[in-house]
Design a protein around this motif. Structure first.
Motif, short mmCIF file in Angstrom:
data_model
loop_
_atom_site.label_atom_id
_atom_site.label_comp_id
_atom_site.label_asym_id
_atom_site.label_seq_id
_atom_site.Cartn_x
_atom_site.Cartn_y
_atom_site.Cartn_z
N ARG A 1 0.83 -1.19 0.00
CA ARG A 1 0.00 0.00 0.00
C ARG A 1 0.87 1.24 0.00
NH1 ARG A 1 -3.51 -0.91 5.20
NH2 ARG A 1 -1.42 -1.46 5.94
N ALA A 2 0.28 2.35 -0.38
CA ALA A 2 1.02 3.62 -0.39
C ALA A 2 1.46 3.94 1.02
CB ALA A 2 0.14 4.74 -0.95
N GLY A 3 2.68 4.37 1.16
CA GLY A 3 3.17 4.76 2.47
C GLY A 3 3.78 3.62 3.24
N SER A 4 3.74 2.38 2.68
CA SER A 4 4.34 1.25 3.38
C SER A 4 5.84 1.29 3.20
CB SER A 4 3.79 -0.06 2.83
OG SER A 4 4.10 -0.17 1.48
N PRO A 5 6.66 0.76 4.12
CA PRO A 5 8.12 0.82 4.01
C PRO A 5 8.60 0.06 2.78
CG PRO A 5 7.44 -0.63 5.79
CD PRO A 5 6.22 0.11 5.34
N LEU A 6 9.69 0.60 2.13
CA LEU A 6 10.20 -0.02 0.92
C LEU A 6 10.84 -1.36 1.20
CD1 LEU A 6 10.70 0.31 -2.11
CD2 LEU A 6 12.85 1.47 -1.58
N PHE A 7 11.54 -1.44 2.36
CA PHE A 7 12.20 -2.70 2.73
C PHE A 7 11.51 -3.28 3.96
CE2 PHE A 7 15.38 -1.99 -0.33
CZ PHE A 7 15.70 -0.64 -0.31
N GLU A 8 11.41 -4.61 3.95
CA GLU A 8 10.71 -5.28 5.03
C GLU A 8 11.55 -5.39 6.30
OE1 GLU A 8 7.87 -8.14 2.25
OE2 GLU A 8 9.31 -9.03 3.66
N ASN A 9 12.89 -5.38 6.15
CA ASN A 9 13.74 -5.47 7.34
C ASN A 9 15.04 -4.70 7.11
OD1 ASN A 9 15.62 -7.31 5.97
ND2 ASN A 9 13.94 -8.82 6.16
N ARG A 10 15.83 -4.57 8.17
CA ARG A 10 17.06 -3.77 8.13
C ARG A 10 18.11 -4.41 7.25
NH1 ARG A 10 19.32 -1.96 13.84
NH2 ARG A 10 17.26 -0.95 13.75
N GLY A 11 18.14 -5.74 7.21
CA GLY A 11 19.14 -6.40 6.38
C GLY A 11 19.00 -6.04 4.92
N GLN A 12 17.76 -6.00 4.44
CA GLN A 12 17.55 -5.62 3.03
C GLN A 12 17.99 -4.19 2.77
OE1 GLN A 12 13.49 -6.43 2.04
NE2 GLN A 12 13.74 -8.67 2.07
N ALA A 13 17.77 -3.31 3.71
CA ALA A 13 18.16 -1.90 3.53
C ALA A 13 19.68 -1.77 3.45
CB ALA A 13 17.59 -1.06 4.67
N VAL A 14 20.40 -2.47 4.34
CA VAL A 14 21.86 -2.43 4.34
C VAL A 14 22.42 -2.98 3.04
CG1 VAL A 14 23.93 -3.33 5.48
CG2 VAL A 14 22.00 -2.51 6.84
N LEU A 15 21.83 -4.09 2.56
CA LEU A 15 22.31 -4.69 1.31
C LEU A 15 22.11 -3.74 0.14
CD1 LEU A 15 23.41 -7.15 -0.20
CD2 LEU A 15 21.06 -8.01 -0.38
N ALA A 16 20.98 -3.07 0.12
CA ALA A 16 20.72 -2.11 -0.97
C ALA A 16 21.71 -0.95 -0.93
CB ALA A 16 19.28 -1.62 -0.87
N LEU A 17 22.00 -0.50 0.30
CA LEU A 17 22.96 0.61 0.44
C LEU A 17 24.34 0.21 -0.05
CD1 LEU A 17 23.48 3.48 1.45
CD2 LEU A 17 23.89 2.53 3.73
N LEU A 18 24.77 -1.02 0.27
CA LEU A 18 26.06 -1.50 -0.19
C LEU A 18 26.12 -1.58 -1.71
CD1 LEU A 18 26.85 -4.31 2.42
CD2 LEU A 18 27.96 -2.08 2.21
#
Length: 206
Positions: A167-184
């Motif tokens: 839904r609109a406004g929902s977080p792009l990543f489901e957990n912190r691990g996915q966010a860190v991997l994307a940043l790397l």
């Protein structure tokens, strides 16, 4: 006498059905002699010739003995009569309970007598109704006439859980691990871009 039996107003047809039921029982199938004995005395009684049923007539006309048979010296008819009474008791204690008439051979005599049996086979409708009641009520409660629990409808299985759509406004990543991997991955791509840019600059200066 052809329509009714001695001592009771029992229809001859019912007596013959009971005779046939007895003769079909395993105990009489195993002993043709006893079957012939019973069939003879019952048919003679129904035909109105009960007075002629004696040890001599039974021996010569049912048991296959010679005309020279002497009942005063040969107790075989009395012995067979005793066996016949025991077998009749055995039959009427089991499958004979459903027969309309009970055939009796009184002790000390050979002429049969007949008694209507009060036990009746339940009608098909009654059996069906009882079975329907027992499907809803436990056996003990059905016998006491107590109301049982209401029938519970079969449980409908729940449909498989559906994966909720983003839904609109929902977080792009489901957990912190996915966010860190994307940043790397972004950082690596940035460094590669810088390195390629430096290589191009060096080539153009030479």
């Amino acid at each position: 006498m052809s329509e009714q039996t001695r001592a009771e107003t029992v229809l001859a047809d019912a007596v013959r059905r009971s005779l046939d039921g007895c003769l079909r029982a395993p105990a009489f199938r195993r002993s043709p002699k006893l079957a012939a004995f019973l069939g003879y005395i019952v048919e003679e009684e129904l035909a109105g010739r009960g007075e002629t049923i004696k040890a001599y007539t039974i021996a010569t006309q049912a048991l296959g003995r010679a005309d020279s048979f002497d009942p005063s010296n040969d107790p075989s008819v009395r012995v067979e009569a005793g066996r016949l009474r025991r077998v009749l008791d055995e039959v009427y204690a089991d499958e004979g309970r459903a027969l309309p008439v009970r055939i009796l051979v009184p002790v000390g005599a050979y002429r049969p007598s007949f008694e209507s049996q009060s036990a009746e086979i339940p009608s098909r409708e009654a059996v069906s109704r009882e079975s329907t009641i027992e499907e809803v009520l436990p056996r003990g409660e059905a016998a006491r006439g107590l109301p049982g629990p209401a029938a519970v409808p079969a449980r409908i299985p729940a449909p498989p859980a559906l994966r909720p759509s983003p839904r609109a406004g929902s977080p792009l990543f489901e957990n912190r691990g996915q966010a860190v991997l994307a940043l790397l991955l972004v950082l690596i791509a940035f460094l590669l871009t810088i390195e390629i840019g430096l290589q191009i600059y060096i080539i153009t200066q030479t």
